[in-house]
Motif scaffolding. Structure first.
Motif, PDB file in Angstrom:
ATOM      1  N   ASP A  52      10.502   7.177  -4.976  1.00  0.00           N
ATOM      2  CA  ASP A  52       9.588   8.275  -4.660  1.00  0.00           C
ATOM      3  C   ASP A  52       8.571   8.471  -5.781  1.00  0.00           C
ATOM      4  O   ASP A  52       7.387   8.749  -5.524  1.00  0.00           O
ATOM      5  CB  ASP A  52      10.396   9.557  -4.430  1.00  0.00           C
ATOM      6  CG  ASP A  52       9.534  10.691  -3.920  1.00  0.00           C
ATOM      7  OD1 ASP A  52       8.867  10.515  -2.877  1.00  0.00           O
ATOM      8  OD2 ASP A  52       9.503  11.763  -4.556  1.00  0.00           O
ATOM      9  N   HIS A  53       9.018   8.300  -7.019  1.00  0.00           N
ATOM     10  CA  HIS A  53       8.103   8.423  -8.165  1.00  0.00           C
ATOM     11  C   HIS A  53       7.014   7.346  -8.110  1.00  0.00           C
ATOM     12  O   HIS A  53       5.827   7.639  -8.338  1.00  0.00           O
ATOM     13  CB  HIS A  53       8.888   8.314  -9.470  1.00  0.00           C
ATOM     14  CG  HIS A  53       8.021   8.219 -10.688  1.00  0.00           C
ATOM     15  ND1 HIS A  53       7.344   9.303 -11.204  1.00  0.00           N
ATOM     16  CD2 HIS A  53       7.718   7.144 -11.497  1.00  0.00           C
ATOM     17  CE1 HIS A  53       6.655   8.927 -12.275  1.00  0.00           C
ATOM     18  NE2 HIS A  53       6.862   7.626 -12.471  1.00  0.00           N
ATOM     19  N   GLU A  54       7.403   6.108  -7.810  1.00  0.00           N
ATOM     20  CA  GLU A  54       6.421   5.018  -7.748  1.00  0.00           C
ATOM     21  C   GLU A  54       5.425   5.244  -6.612  1.00  0.00           C
ATOM     22  O   GLU A  54       4.239   4.947  -6.745  1.00  0.00           O
ATOM     23  CB  GLU A  54       7.131   3.678  -7.575  1.00  0.00           C
ATOM     24  CG  GLU A  54       8.049   3.295  -8.726  1.00  0.00           C
ATOM     25  CD  GLU A  54       7.328   3.201 -10.064  1.00  0.00           C
ATOM     26  OE1 GLU A  54       6.084   3.006 -10.063  1.00  0.00           O
ATOM     27  OE2 GLU A  54       7.986   3.342 -11.103  1.00  0.00           O
ATOM     28  N   ARG A  55       5.891   5.779  -5.491  1.00  0.00           N
ATOM     29  CA  ARG A  55       4.985   6.078  -4.380  1.00  0.00           C
ATOM     30  C   ARG A  55       3.991   7.165  -4.793  1.00  0.00           C
ATOM     31  O   ARG A  55       2.790   7.068  -4.486  1.00  0.00           O
ATOM     32  CB  ARG A  55       5.783   6.530  -3.155  1.00  0.00           C
ATOM     33  CG  ARG A  55       4.888   6.913  -1.969  1.00  0.00           C
ATOM     34  CD  ARG A  55       5.670   7.458  -0.798  1.00  0.00           C
ATOM     35  NE  ARG A  55       6.410   6.408  -0.125  1.00  0.00           N
ATOM     36  CZ  ARG A  55       7.703   6.179  -0.280  1.00  0.00           C
ATOM     37  NH1 ARG A  55       8.415   6.961  -1.095  1.00  0.00           N
ATOM     38  NH2 ARG A  55       8.303   5.206   0.357  1.00  0.00           N
ATOM     39  N   ASP A  56       4.480   8.184  -5.472  1.00  0.00           N
ATOM     40  CA  ASP A  56       3.602   9.272  -5.910  1.00  0.00           C
ATOM     41  C   ASP A  56       2.519   8.787  -6.872  1.00  0.00           C
ATOM     42  O   ASP A  56       1.405   9.323  -6.892  1.00  0.00           O
ATOM     43  CB  ASP A  56       4.412  10.379  -6.585  1.00  0.00           C
ATOM     44  CG  ASP A  56       5.114  11.274  -5.577  1.00  0.00           C
ATOM     45  OD1 ASP A  56       4.762  11.204  -4.385  1.00  0.00           O
ATOM     46  OD2 ASP A  56       6.012  12.034  -5.979  1.00  0.00           O
ATOM     47  N   GLN A  57       2.855   7.768  -7.678  1.00  0.00           N
ATOM     48  CA  GLN A  57       1.858   7.213  -8.606  1.00  0.00           C
ATOM     49  C   GLN A  57       0.661   6.672  -7.825  1.00  0.00           C
ATOM     50  O   GLN A  57      -0.487   6.793  -8.283  1.00  0.00           O
ATOM     51  CB  GLN A  57       2.482   6.090  -9.432  1.00  0.00           C
ATOM     52  CG  GLN A  57       3.558   6.537 -10.412  1.00  0.00           C
ATOM     53  CD  GLN A  57       2.982   7.331 -11.574  1.00  0.00           C
ATOM     54  OE1 GLN A  57       3.019   8.575 -11.575  1.00  0.00           O
ATOM     55  NE2 GLN A  57       2.439   6.631 -12.554  1.00  0.00           N
ATOM     56  N   ILE A  58       0.913   6.070  -6.680  1.00  0.00           N
ATOM     57  CA  ILE A  58      -0.181   5.529  -5.865  1.00  0.00           C
ATOM     58  C   ILE A  58      -0.903   6.650  -5.135  1.00  0.00           C
ATOM     59  O   ILE A  58      -2.145   6.713  -5.127  1.00  0.00           O
ATOM     60  CB  ILE A  58       0.362   4.508  -4.850  1.00  0.00           C
ATOM     61  CG1 ILE A  58       1.088   3.381  -5.568  1.00  0.00           C
ATOM     62  CG2 ILE A  58      -0.780   3.945  -4.005  1.00  0.00           C
ATOM     63  CD1 ILE A  58       1.821   2.413  -4.661  1.00  0.00           C
ATOM     64  N   ILE A  59      -0.152   7.548  -4.523  1.00  0.00           N
ATOM     65  CA  ILE A  59      -0.764   8.633  -3.749  1.00  0.00           C
ATOM     66  C   ILE A  59      -1.643   9.507  -4.632  1.00  0.00           C
ATOM     67  O   ILE A  59      -2.692  10.006  -4.188  1.00  0.00           O
ATOM     68  CB  ILE A  59       0.331   9.466  -3.058  1.00  0.00           C
ATOM     69  CG1 ILE A  59       1.039   8.612  -1.994  1.00  0.00           C
ATOM     70  CG2 ILE A  59      -0.251  10.720  -2.422  1.00  0.00           C
ATOM     71  CD1 ILE A  59       2.204   9.299  -1.317  1.00  0.00           C
ATOM     72  N   THR A  60      -1.240   9.690  -5.887  1.00  0.00           N
ATOM     73  CA  THR A  60      -2.041  10.496  -6.827  1.00  0.00           C
ATOM     74  C   THR A  60      -3.451   9.935  -6.973  1.00  0.00           C
ATOM     75  O   THR A  60      -4.414  10.699  -7.152  1.00  0.00           O
ATOM     76  CB  THR A  60      -1.346  10.560  -8.198  1.00  0.00           C
ATOM     77  OG1 THR A  60      -0.089  11.226  -8.054  1.00  0.00           O
ATOM     78  CG2 THR A  60      -2.190  11.323  -9.210  1.00  0.00           C
ATOM     79  N   MET A  61      -3.595   8.625  -6.880  1.00  0.00           N
ATOM     80  CA  MET A  61      -4.911   8.011  -7.004  1.00  0.00           C
ATOM     81  C   MET A  61      -5.835   8.465  -5.883  1.00  0.00           C
ATOM     82  O   MET A  61      -7.068   8.525  -6.057  1.00  0.00           O
ATOM     83  CB  MET A  61      -4.789   6.482  -6.994  1.00  0.00           C
ATOM     84  CG  MET A  61      -4.012   5.908  -8.175  1.00  0.00           C
ATOM     85  SD  MET A  61      -3.993   4.088  -8.177  1.00  0.00           S
ATOM     86  CE  MET A  61      -5.736   3.743  -8.479  1.00  0.00           C
ATOM     87  N   PHE A  62      -5.294   8.800  -4.721  1.00  0.00           N
ATOM     88  CA  PHE A  62      -6.111   9.227  -3.588  1.00  0.00           C
ATOM     89  C   PHE A  62      -6.545  10.685  -3.708  1.00  0.00           C
ATOM     90  O   PHE A  62      -7.343  11.159  -2.887  1.00  0.00           O
ATOM     91  CB  PHE A  62      -5.347   9.008  -2.277  1.00  0.00           C
ATOM     92  CG  PHE A  62      -5.283   7.571  -1.855  1.00  0.00           C
ATOM     93  CD1 PHE A  62      -6.293   7.022  -1.074  1.00  0.00           C
ATOM     94  CD2 PHE A  62      -4.237   6.762  -2.262  1.00  0.00           C
ATOM     95  CE1 PHE A  62      -6.242   5.689  -0.693  1.00  0.00           C
ATOM     96  CE2 PHE A  62      -4.180   5.444  -1.886  1.00  0.00           C
ATOM     97  CZ  PHE A  62      -5.186   4.882  -1.106  1.00  0.00           C
ATOM     98  N   ARG A  63      -6.027  11.383  -4.692  1.00  0.00           N
ATOM     99  CA  ARG A  63      -6.447  12.773  -4.914  1.00  0.00           C
ATOM    100  C   ARG A  63      -7.668  12.853  -5.823  1.00  0.00           C
ATOM    101  O   ARG A  63      -8.183  13.939  -6.077  1.00  0.00           O
ATOM    102  CB  ARG A  63      -5.285  13.573  -5.514  1.00  0.00           C
ATOM    103  CG  ARG A  63      -4.082  13.710  -4.575  1.00  0.00           C
ATOM    104  CD  ARG A  63      -3.060  14.673  -5.134  1.00  0.00           C
ATOM    105  NE  ARG A  63      -1.982  14.921  -4.182  1.00  0.00           N
ATOM    106  CZ  ARG A  63      -0.806  14.323  -4.199  1.00  0.00           C
ATOM    107  NH1 ARG A  63      -0.551  13.419  -5.149  1.00  0.00           N
ATOM    108  NH2 ARG A  63       0.112  14.595  -3.302  1.00  0.00           N
ATOM    109  N   ARG A  64      -8.092  11.719  -6.315  1.00  0.00           N
ATOM    110  CA  ARG A  64      -9.252  11.674  -7.200  1.00  0.00           C
ATOM    111  C   ARG A  64     -10.527  11.459  -6.383  1.00  0.00           C
ATOM    112  O   ARG A  64     -10.489  10.953  -5.270  1.00  0.00           O
ATOM    113  CB  ARG A  64      -9.109  10.541  -8.216  1.00  0.00           C
ATOM    114  CG  ARG A  64      -7.848  10.620  -9.064  1.00  0.00           C
ATOM    115  CD  ARG A  64      -7.696   9.359  -9.883  1.00  0.00           C
ATOM    116  NE  ARG A  64      -6.421   9.332 -10.606  1.00  0.00           N
ATOM    117  CZ  ARG A  64      -5.935   8.245 -11.191  1.00  0.00           C
ATOM    118  NH1 ARG A  64      -6.618   7.098 -11.146  1.00  0.00           N
ATOM    119  NH2 ARG A  64      -4.782   8.295 -11.818  1.00  0.00           N
ATOM    120  N   ASN A  65     -11.650  11.843  -6.990  1.00  0.00           N
ATOM    121  CA  ASN A  65     -12.935  11.580  -6.353  1.00  0.00           C
ATOM    122  C   ASN A  65     -13.149  10.075  -6.209  1.00  0.00           C
ATOM    123  O   ASN A  65     -12.791   9.298  -7.086  1.00  0.00           O
ATOM    124  CB  ASN A  65     -14.082  12.172  -7.183  1.00  0.00           C
ATOM    125  CG  ASN A  65     -14.117  13.684  -7.090  1.00  0.00           C
ATOM    126  OD1 ASN A  65     -13.705  14.258  -6.081  1.00  0.00           O
ATOM    127  ND2 ASN A  65     -14.609  14.339  -8.132  1.00  0.00           N
TER     128      ASN A  65
END
Length: 255
Positions: free
Chosen positions: A166-179
């Motif tokens: 779940d942590h590794e998935r969140d690392q990728i999803i966090t990138m989509f929260r950026r401009n």
């Protein structure tokens, strides 16, 4: 019968046949002891019968629980496999910049790879009740008791592994929260926006530039590694353990 023996005893005493009386007394004692032993044997047989009936109820209940848990695990393994296989396809495109996917294809790959949490939730209510109440000892097969105890420990280990995934998935999803990156594009092109009642944009912000991002590649590779490790080192052995438990339970259930 005892009345009959007492009548004989009275006659023997009156006739002062002491030796015969002693033999009679011993016989009467033996008779009483035999009666007690028979009563105890009957009580013990009834108790064992009740225990076996109780054990059968537990076994049938455990079988249903583990069959449901087995189905859940099979489905979860399939979802996890789809997740890391589509992630591998994205890595493949990153290594071949001459054959990049279109926006819709990339959106579908990203959605399949990242949209689903991987979390195993087996049906353990009866097993936990048995452990908490001390009823696990009512199972007569010692190997089954060991297997069930180890099962709980294995589930705890898998929960820790799933937290890492779940942590590794969140690392990728966090990138989509950026401009510059767009979750909305993924939603629009995979039909999720329509399912959620969200308006579909006339134009979508492209995510194709992520295929040239070293950070995105690193995060995706770590996600793939953790996903495959979760399957091979945790889910597959757990499935084998479950198959052994079910086979043992089926061997103990009386038709």
């Amino acid at each position: 019968m005892l009345k009959f023996f007492r009548k004989i005893r009275k006659g023997l005493v009156e006739e002062r046949k002491i030796s015969n009386y002693i033999l009679y007394a011993i016989g009467e004692i033996v008779l009483v002891v035999i009666g007690i032993l028979i009563a105890l044997a009957i009580d013990n047989a009834n108790e064992q019968h009740i225990k076996r009936e109780k054990e059968q109820v537990y076994l049938v209940g455990l079988k249903k629980e583990f069959e449901t848990s087995q189905t859940k695990l099979k489905n979860l393994i399939a979802v996890n496999k789809k997740s890391y296989e589509d992630s591998k396809k994205i890595i493949g495109f990153m290594q071949d910049q001459e054959n990049l996917p279109n926006e819709e294809e990339l959106s579908n790959l990203l959605y399949n790879a990242l949209a689903f949490d991987i979390s195993y939730n087996p049906n353990n209510s009866l097993l936990e009740e048995m452990i908490n109440s001390g009823s696990l000892k009512d199972l007569s097969n010692p190997n089954l008791r060991v297997l069930l105890t180890n099962w709980i420990s294995n589930i705890e280990d898998i929960t820790k592994q799933e937290a890492m995934l779940d942590h590794e998935r969140d690392q990728i999803i966090t990138m989509f929260r950026r401009n510059g990156n767009s979750i909305k594009t993924i939603y629009d092109l995979t039909g999720v926006s329509g399912d959620l009642g969200l308006p579909v944009g006339k134009e979508q912000l492209s995510n194709l530039h992520l295929l040239q991002s070293t950070e995105f590649e690193n995060n995706l590779l770590m996600f793939i590694l953790t996903s495959i490790t979760t399957e091979t080192l945790h889910y597959t052995p757990l499935m084998q353990s479950m198959n052994e438990i079910l086979a043992t339970i089926n061997g103990e259930i009386k038709e």
